[in-house]
Design a protein around this motif. Structure first.
Motif, short mmCIF file in Angstrom:
data_model
loop_
_atom_site.label_atom_id
_atom_site.label_comp_id
_atom_site.label_asym_id
_atom_site.label_seq_id
_atom_site.Cartn_x
_atom_site.Cartn_y
_atom_site.Cartn_z
N HIS A 153 0.82 -1.13 0.14
CA HIS A 153 -0.22 0.09 -0.11
C HIS A 153 0.89 1.14 0.05
O HIS A 153 2.25 1.20 0.40
CB HIS A 153 -0.86 -0.07 1.25
CG HIS A 153 -0.29 -0.08 2.67
ND1 HIS A 153 0.00 -1.12 3.16
CD2 HIS A 153 -0.05 0.89 3.50
CE1 HIS A 153 0.52 -0.92 4.30
NE2 HIS A 153 0.66 0.29 4.52
N LEU A 154 0.37 2.37 -0.63
CA LEU A 154 1.10 3.61 -0.81
C LEU A 154 0.65 4.38 0.44
O LEU A 154 -0.61 4.74 0.85
CB LEU A 154 0.83 4.34 -1.94
CG LEU A 154 1.20 5.50 -2.31
CD1 LEU A 154 2.85 5.66 -2.13
CD2 LEU A 154 0.87 6.30 -3.48
N SER A 155 1.60 4.57 1.40
CA SER A 155 1.19 5.48 2.56
C SER A 155 2.16 6.34 3.18
O SER A 155 3.52 6.65 2.69
CB SER A 155 1.37 4.49 3.69
OG SER A 155 0.78 4.84 5.02
N LEU A 156 1.68 7.29 3.76
CA LEU A 156 2.26 8.57 4.23
C LEU A 156 2.89 8.04 5.60
O LEU A 156 2.11 7.39 6.55
CB LEU A 156 1.28 9.46 4.66
CG LEU A 156 1.90 10.86 4.97
CD1 LEU A 156 2.97 11.70 3.75
CD2 LEU A 156 0.93 12.04 5.44
N ALA A 157 4.36 8.57 5.92
CA ALA A 157 4.63 7.74 7.08
C ALA A 157 5.74 9.03 7.59
O ALA A 157 6.22 9.94 6.76
CB ALA A 157 5.71 6.81 6.79
N ILE A 158 5.57 9.34 9.01
CA ILE A 158 6.29 10.36 9.75
C ILE A 158 7.19 9.59 10.74
O ILE A 158 7.04 8.70 11.34
CB ILE A 158 5.37 11.46 10.10
CG1 ILE A 158 4.31 10.74 11.33
CG2 ILE A 158 4.32 11.94 9.12
CD1 ILE A 158 3.52 11.66 12.06
N LEU A 185 5.04 21.68 4.76
CA LEU A 185 5.39 20.19 5.09
C LEU A 185 6.34 19.69 4.05
O LEU A 185 5.71 19.84 2.92
CB LEU A 185 4.13 19.46 5.45
CG LEU A 185 4.33 17.81 5.59
CD1 LEU A 185 5.01 17.60 6.93
CD2 LEU A 185 2.79 17.15 5.57
N ARG A 186 7.35 19.13 4.26
CA ARG A 186 7.98 18.87 3.06
C ARG A 186 8.10 16.95 2.95
O ARG A 186 8.04 16.44 3.98
CB ARG A 186 9.50 19.07 3.55
CG ARG A 186 9.79 20.47 3.40
CD ARG A 186 11.23 20.68 4.01
NE ARG A 186 11.43 20.14 5.23
CZ ARG A 186 12.70 19.81 5.88
NH1 ARG A 186 13.55 20.30 5.29
NH2 ARG A 186 12.86 19.31 7.31
N VAL A 187 7.51 16.54 1.92
CA VAL A 187 7.38 15.13 1.73
C VAL A 187 8.29 14.71 0.63
O VAL A 187 8.08 15.19 -0.41
CB VAL A 187 5.83 14.90 1.42
CG1 VAL A 187 5.66 13.44 1.27
CG2 VAL A 187 4.88 15.43 2.48
N ALA A 215 16.38 4.61 -1.06
CA ALA A 215 15.66 4.72 0.16
C ALA A 215 15.19 5.94 0.86
O ALA A 215 16.02 6.95 1.22
CB ALA A 215 16.46 3.97 1.08
N LEU A 216 13.88 6.12 0.66
CA LEU A 216 13.42 7.56 1.25
C LEU A 216 13.40 7.39 2.73
O LEU A 216 13.21 8.50 3.13
CB LEU A 216 11.93 7.61 0.64
CG LEU A 216 11.60 7.83 -0.96
CD1 LEU A 216 10.11 7.64 -1.25
CD2 LEU A 216 12.26 8.88 -1.51
N GLU A 217 13.20 6.53 3.39
CA GLU A 217 13.13 6.19 4.77
C GLU A 217 14.21 7.06 5.53
O GLU A 217 14.12 7.63 6.51
CB GLU A 217 13.28 4.93 5.30
CG GLU A 217 12.07 4.12 4.91
CD GLU A 217 12.08 3.41 3.40
OE1 GLU A 217 11.22 2.80 3.09
OE2 GLU A 217 13.35 3.62 2.77
N LEU A 229 6.38 9.52 1.45
CA LEU A 229 5.21 8.86 1.00
C LEU A 229 5.60 7.95 -0.07
O LEU A 229 6.32 8.00 -1.00
CB LEU A 229 4.15 9.97 -0.06
CG LEU A 229 3.05 9.20 -0.70
CD1 LEU A 229 2.17 9.05 0.61
CD2 LEU A 229 2.39 10.22 -1.49
N ASP A 230 5.45 6.40 0.45
CA ASP A 230 6.14 5.27 -0.25
C ASP A 230 5.42 3.97 -0.17
O ASP A 230 4.29 4.19 0.53
CB ASP A 230 7.58 5.08 0.38
CG ASP A 230 8.50 4.44 -0.57
OD1 ASP A 230 7.89 4.15 -1.77
OD2 ASP A 230 9.61 4.01 -0.32
#
Length: 391
Positions: A153-158, A185-187, A215-217, A229-230
């Motif tokens: 699933h494509l999800s927003l993570a903080i 907010l920077r995504v 890796a965006l993490e 958002l990944d």
């Protein structure tokens, strides 16, 4: 300030841009171009151009690398549609059972783009890829929406820490006073269409997006993004990088899908028939997964009496009820039927319970075999496809 911040700041765009077509190129540092075409289309006035229309071969695009590629080949093999490559380095192959179909191995996003340009007719990719690169184009039709692999699933993570420690929902994130026009907010994301669309639909106004390879993490910890958002599968990578998903932050549930070009299905000779066969094979195989045929002999006075005993047990109904047939043998030079063969279809999780219930009503000699295919009446997905095509 991070050394990478100036670089990423050149790759930012705002969700306030009204244009639905956005192109971002990190490598060229040209950050946004509105109203640019996605690809050079081969469709003119609703019809295929002469170059594409001259092609007789039906083309199926498959992922060229990775887990999605391997699982797709496995599915086709299980459906007796094995892909034959003369050379594994070649990007063109055949499926012998479908004589007029050629297989083209491509990157998933290129499969979607080439479906839109008319260079492919069918493709198997993730729904996330169709949604991101198809951008709602009406020429793309989802033929089968659940091939049962590639789940994510494509999800927003903080982050779990700092100012986000007590933020657990999208609503709470949107209400944080920190986000302003001067400091949005920077995504970080690779989904430059779905990301802004999702934020706009959920009322987040002060948001900018950056793109990055790899890796965006790591982006929040490096200070180059507040959130990412990944795609998420198990969530392990997020947890290991001190990130968390939030309520309302899921953009899209995704898995592998069979997608087609509407124009190709209507106009290309044989495309609809080939799609029908592929769809039927997929449906028959997927429906049979985890199902077993259970056969047993039962003594009874009639088929109806045996069926009544079978149906008294909740796990023995089968797909549409049991099949009860007489078992004939010779007695005193006469053909008689004191026993009946009972055949039912049972899911794996109910298998042992079904055997117990069969024994309880007089069943013996129980035989069990896995099902390979279940061909039913015309599938709802085929009827839906014809309806979408206006046929």
């Amino acid at each position: 300030m991070s050394l990478l911040q100036p670089y990423f700041q050149q790759c930012l765009f705002s969700v306030s841009c009204p244009c639905p077509s956005l192109y971002i190129s990190v490598s060229k540092r040209s950050f946004i171009s509105c109203c640019s075409s996605q690809s050079q289309t081969a469709v003119v006035n609703g019809t295929l151009d002469s170059r594409t229309a001259e092609r007789d071969e039906i083309r199926l695009g498959l992922p060229s690398k990775g887990r999605m590629a391997a699982d797709t080949l496995d599915l086709l093999k299980d459906c007796q549609l094995s892909v034959k490559q003369v050379n594994p380095r070649q990007y063109v192959a055949q499926i012998p059972q479908l004589s007029n179909l050629g297989v083209w191995f491509q990157r998933p996003k290129d499969i979607v783009r080439k479906l839109l340009s008319g260079d492919l007719d069918l493709g198997i990719v993730g729904l996330d890829t169709v949604s991101e690169y198809g951008r709602g184009d009406e020429d793309l039709i989802i033929v089968h929406d659940a091939l049962e692999y590639g789940d994510c699933h494509l999800s927003l993570a903080i982050p779990k820490y700092g100012i986000f420690e007590n933020i657990n929902s999208l609503k709470e994130l949107a209400q944080m006073p920190q986000w302003t026009i001067e400091k949005p907010l920077r995504v970080a994301t690779g989904f430059t269409y779905l990301g802004p669309k999702f934020m706009k639909e959920n009322g987040l106004k002060h948001v900018i997006f950056s793109t990055a390879d790899g890796a965006l993490e790591a982006a929040p910890a490096m200070g180059i993004a507040d959130a990412i958002l990944d795609l998420v599968s198990s969530g392990t990578t997020l947890r290991e990088n001190n990130l968390k998903e939030i309520e309302g932050g899921v953009v899209l549930e995704s898995q592998a899908v069979l997608v087609a070009s509407r124009k190709a299905l209507i106009q290309r000779k044989g495309a609809l028939d080939t799609t029908h066969e592929i769809l039927e094979r997929f449906e028959a195989h997927l429906r049979a997964i985890g199902q077993f045929t259970v056969t047993a002999n039962m003594r009874g006075s009639s088929a109806e009496e045996v069926a009544e005993r079978i149906l008294s047990q909740p796990s023995l109904a089968g797909l549409q009820g049991p099949t009860v047939s007489p078992v004939f043998f010779m007695r005193d030079a006469k053909v008689v039927a004191d026993y009946y063969a009972v055949v039912i279809c049972v899911p794996k999780k109910a298998l042992y319970k079904s055997v117990q219930q069969l024994r309880a009503v007089g069943g013996s000699g129980v035989l069990i075999s896995p099902l390979t295919y279940i061909f039913d009446e015309e599938t709802p997905r085929w009827r839906e496809l014809l309806s979408k095509l206006g046929l």
